[in-house]
Design an enzyme around this catalytic site. Structure first.
Site, PDB file in Angstrom:
ATOM      1  N   CYS A 139       0.711  -1.187  -0.059  1.00 37.84           N
ATOM      2  CA  CYS A 139      -0.009  -0.044  -0.174  1.00 37.84           C
ATOM      3  C   CYS A 139       0.912   1.263   0.003  1.00 37.84           C
ATOM      4  CB  CYS A 139      -0.892   0.212   0.997  1.00 37.84           C
ATOM      5  SG  CYS A 139      -2.012  -1.362   1.120  1.00 37.84           S
ATOM      6  N   HIS A 173      -2.941   7.282   2.543  1.00 34.90           N
ATOM      7  CA  HIS A 173      -3.339   5.811   2.033  1.00 34.90           C
ATOM      8  C   HIS A 173      -4.787   5.723   2.647  1.00 34.90           C
ATOM      9  CE1 HIS A 173      -3.937   1.990   1.065  1.00 34.90           C
ATOM     10  NE2 HIS A 173      -3.614   1.437   2.246  1.00 34.90           N
ATOM     11  N   ASN A 180     -10.054  -0.069   0.362  1.00 33.92           N
ATOM     12  CA  ASN A 180      -8.597  -0.062   0.174  1.00 33.92           C
ATOM     13  C   ASN A 180      -8.286  -0.628  -1.021  1.00 33.92           C
ATOM     14  OD1 ASN A 180      -5.882  -0.122   0.606  1.00 33.92           O
ATOM     15  ND2 ASN A 180      -6.117  -1.039   2.728  1.00 33.92           N
TER      16      ASN A 180
HETATM   17  N1  ACO Z   1     -18.329  -8.072  10.105  1.00 34.77           N
HETATM   18  C1  ACO Z   1     -18.736  -8.229  11.364  1.00 34.77           C
HETATM   19  N2  ACO Z   1     -17.814  -8.493  12.456  1.00 34.77           N
HETATM   20  C2  ACO Z   1     -16.533  -8.815  12.185  1.00 34.77           C
HETATM   21  C3  ACO Z   1     -16.029  -8.437  10.846  1.00 34.77           C
HETATM   22  C4  ACO Z   1     -16.878  -8.126   9.747  1.00 34.77           C
HETATM   23  N3  ACO Z   1     -16.593  -7.843   8.628  1.00 34.77           N
HETATM   24  N4  ACO Z   1     -14.868  -8.612  10.974  1.00 34.77           N
HETATM   25  C5  ACO Z   1     -14.297  -9.006  12.441  1.00 34.77           C
HETATM   26  N5  ACO Z   1     -15.418  -8.964  12.889  1.00 34.77           N
HETATM   27  C6  ACO Z   1     -15.528  -9.385  14.495  1.00 34.77           C
HETATM   28  C7  ACO Z   1     -14.458 -10.096  14.932  1.00 34.77           C
HETATM   29  O1  ACO Z   1     -14.898 -11.507  14.618  1.00 34.77           O
HETATM   30  C8  ACO Z   1     -14.647  -9.808  16.455  1.00 34.77           C
HETATM   31  O2  ACO Z   1     -15.692 -10.466  16.823  1.00 34.77           O
HETATM   32  P1  ACO Z   1     -15.333 -11.401  18.429  1.00 34.77           P
HETATM   33  O3  ACO Z   1     -15.304 -10.200  19.192  1.00 34.77           O
HETATM   34  O4  ACO Z   1     -16.872 -12.400  18.460  1.00 34.77           O
HETATM   35  O5  ACO Z   1     -14.207 -12.325  18.110  1.00 34.77           O
HETATM   36  C9  ACO Z   1     -15.111  -8.270  16.317  1.00 34.77           C
HETATM   37  O6  ACO Z   1     -15.681  -8.158  15.042  1.00 34.77           O
HETATM   38  C10 ACO Z   1     -14.002  -7.537  16.605  1.00 34.77           C
HETATM   39  O7  ACO Z   1     -12.910  -7.768  15.732  1.00 34.77           O
HETATM   40  P2  ACO Z   1     -11.705  -6.867  15.692  1.00 34.77           P
HETATM   41  O8  ACO Z   1     -10.568  -7.496  14.752  1.00 34.77           O
HETATM   42  O9  ACO Z   1     -11.003  -6.876  17.384  1.00 34.77           O
HETATM   43  O10 ACO Z   1     -12.239  -5.438  15.103  1.00 34.77           O
HETATM   44  P3  ACO Z   1     -11.570  -4.220  15.351  1.00 34.77           P
HETATM   45  O11 ACO Z   1     -12.246  -3.080  16.096  1.00 34.77           O
HETATM   46  O12 ACO Z   1     -10.126  -4.157  15.432  1.00 34.77           O
HETATM   47  O13 ACO Z   1     -11.798  -3.692  13.726  1.00 34.77           O
HETATM   48  C11 ACO Z   1     -10.452  -3.696  11.894  1.00 34.77           C
HETATM   49  C12 ACO Z   1     -11.139  -4.529  12.821  1.00 34.77           C
HETATM   50  C13 ACO Z   1     -11.588  -2.711  11.055  1.00 34.77           C
HETATM   51  C14 ACO Z   1      -9.689  -4.383  10.655  1.00 34.77           C
HETATM   52  C15 ACO Z   1      -9.359  -2.909  12.290  1.00 34.77           C
HETATM   53  O14 ACO Z   1      -8.478  -3.330  13.372  1.00 34.77           O
HETATM   54  C16 ACO Z   1      -8.705  -1.660  11.663  1.00 34.77           C
HETATM   55  O15 ACO Z   1      -9.208  -0.753  11.026  1.00 34.77           O
HETATM   56  N6  ACO Z   1      -7.515  -2.175  11.585  1.00 34.77           N
HETATM   57  C17 ACO Z   1      -6.686  -1.431  10.613  1.00 34.77           C
HETATM   58  C18 ACO Z   1      -6.205  -2.211   9.548  1.00 34.77           C
HETATM   59  C19 ACO Z   1      -6.763  -1.724   8.069  1.00 34.77           C
HETATM   60  O16 ACO Z   1      -7.457  -0.923   7.830  1.00 34.77           O
HETATM   61  N7  ACO Z   1      -6.015  -2.529   7.181  1.00 34.77           N
HETATM   62  C20 ACO Z   1      -6.405  -2.346   5.789  1.00 34.77           C
HETATM   63  C21 ACO Z   1      -5.232  -3.044   5.425  1.00 34.77           C
HETATM   64  S1  ACO Z   1      -3.640  -2.413   5.775  1.00 34.77           S
HETATM   65  C22 ACO Z   1      -3.275  -1.267   5.168  1.00 34.77           C
HETATM   66  O17 ACO Z   1      -3.593  -0.801   3.963  1.00 34.77           O
HETATM   67  C23 ACO Z   1      -2.381  -0.159   5.946  1.00 34.77           C
END
Ligand code: ACO
Length: 324
Positions: free
Chosen positions: A118, A251, A281
């Site tokens: 990215c 990004h 993304n």
């Molecule tokens: N729909 C519904 N529920 C979901 C989904 C989904 N798509 N994905 C995860 N969950 C659930 C999980 O299973 C978990 O459930 P549980 O508590 O029963 O186990 C719950 O939601 C929380 O999961 P987390 O992974 O802790 O969720 P978080 O609040 O961290 O959000 C996210 C996840 C959005 C990916 C966040 O960590 C984030 O924004 N990270 C940044 C990473 C990113 O944006 N990456 C993009 C690529 S990297 C880059 O380009 C730099």
């Protein structure tokens, strides 16, 4: 020494739009639960563009390049350097840049790919800047292009809702006027496991896990901290203050990362270009796509000071500060 100036931009998106509701329905058919509400609240993403099986990265890259050339008022034969940033090349080799060169019908000039996931576009733009400053190129095409959907595990709701496909391109020209003022590129390979696709070809077979895997919370923290420091570093290098920046084009991974970053830097949210809601993304394509949107809708104008930032797998990150 000539300056590298962005004189045109273009983009290409596949025709198929997949909304969060569409995706939730498709995943429900696999007994995987997600919802528009969850995706919007955690990421700001409302839809993404997904390429059909016949569309390649080089098709979209060439289309974005043609638009950027038209915008710059140049013809393809004026180009003497093509750099494509991509994680989803058409082939193991030749490079996607060579395929784009062939599609544009301009044999002869240098053409190569950059792989920084990215962060790829800011790595590519910084590289083109170095070529131009060194007098080794006069008109460069710098392209970020991805069919990232092909790396997604549609059974993994933690990743498959986050990404989309597309391409963005800029034409960068040697100019007497200021253009790229400073660039900073960084990487830390010790974080290789928090965002990766560990598959590779061996003995004619795919070996390892071909899909994107991510530790979302680790990526979140590292992205905010590294981009904030990178913004300060690049401003210091250019001798400008953060408050002098007219537009930030970060990004487009997640609106929460972008908002955290803006708050950490004390940047006015009106100065931040956001397209992740529409594009999701698109990895290396995200910054040039967002830049093109904001140039075409009239927000980013000639003379504006623009901070472009990338962050992603590797872990890699970087910033380019440019006078438009
Ligand atoms: N729909 C519904 N529920 C979901 C989904 C989904 N798509 N994905 C995860 N969950 C659930 C999980 O299973 C978990 O459930 P549980 O508590 O029963 O186990 C719950 O939601 C929380 O999961 P987390 O992974 O802790 O969720 P978080 O609040 O961290 O959000 C996210 C996840 C959005 C990916 C966040 O960590 C984030 O924004 N990270 C940044 C990473 C990113 O944006 N990456 C993009 C690529 S990297 C880059 O380009 C730099």
């Amino acid at each position: 020494m000539p300056h590298a100036k962005i004189v045109g931009s273009g983009s290409c998106l596949p025709s198929r739009v997949v909304t969060n509701d569409d995706l939730a329905r498709e995943l429900a058919a696999r007994n995987i639960e997600t919802s528009d509400e969850w995706i919007v609240e955690r990421t700001g993403i409302r839809q993404r563009y997904i390429a059909g099986p016949e569309t390649t990265t080089s098709d979209m890259a060439a289309q974005a390049a043609r638009q950027a050339l038209q915008d710059a008022g140049l013809s393809a034969t004026d180009i003497d350097l093509i750099i494509v940033a991509t994680t989803t090349p058409d082939l193991t080799f030749p490079s996607t840049a060579c395929l784009v060169q062939d599609k544009l019908g301009i044999p002869g000039c240098a053409a190569f790919d950059i792989q920084a996931v990215c962060s790829g576009f800011v790595y590519a733009l910084s590289t083109a800047d170095a070529f131009i400053q060194a007098g080794r190129a006069r008109n460069a095409l710098v392209i970020g292009a991805e069919v990232f959907s092909r790396l997604l595990d549609w059974n993994d709701r933690r990743t498959c809702v986050l990404f989309g496909d597309g391409a963005g391109a800029v034409v960068v020209t040697a100019s007497d006027e200021p253009g790229v003022l400073a660039a900073r590129l960084n990487a830390d390979g010790s974080y290789k496991d928090i965002l990766c696709a560990n598959g590779h070809v061996q003995d004619g077979q795919l070996s390892g896990d071909p899909f994107v895997r991510m530790d979302g919370q680790a990526v979140f923290k590292l992205a905010v901290n590294s981009l904030a420091q990178s913004a300060l570093d690049v401003c210091e290098d250019a001798g400008v203050r953060l408050e002098d920046i007219d537009w930030m084009v970060p990004h487009q991974a997640n609106v929460r990362i972008i908002n955290f970053l803006g708050r950490k830097l004390g940047l006015d949210s009106d100065k931040v270009v956001i397209t992740v809601d529409r594009h999701a993304n698109t990895s290396a394509a995200s910054v040039p796509l967002a830049l093109d949107v904001a140039r075409r809708d009239g927000r980013i104008k000639s003379g504006d000071l623009v901070l472009m930032q990338g962050v992603g797998g590797g872990f890699t990150w970087g910033s380019v500060l440019a006078r438009m």
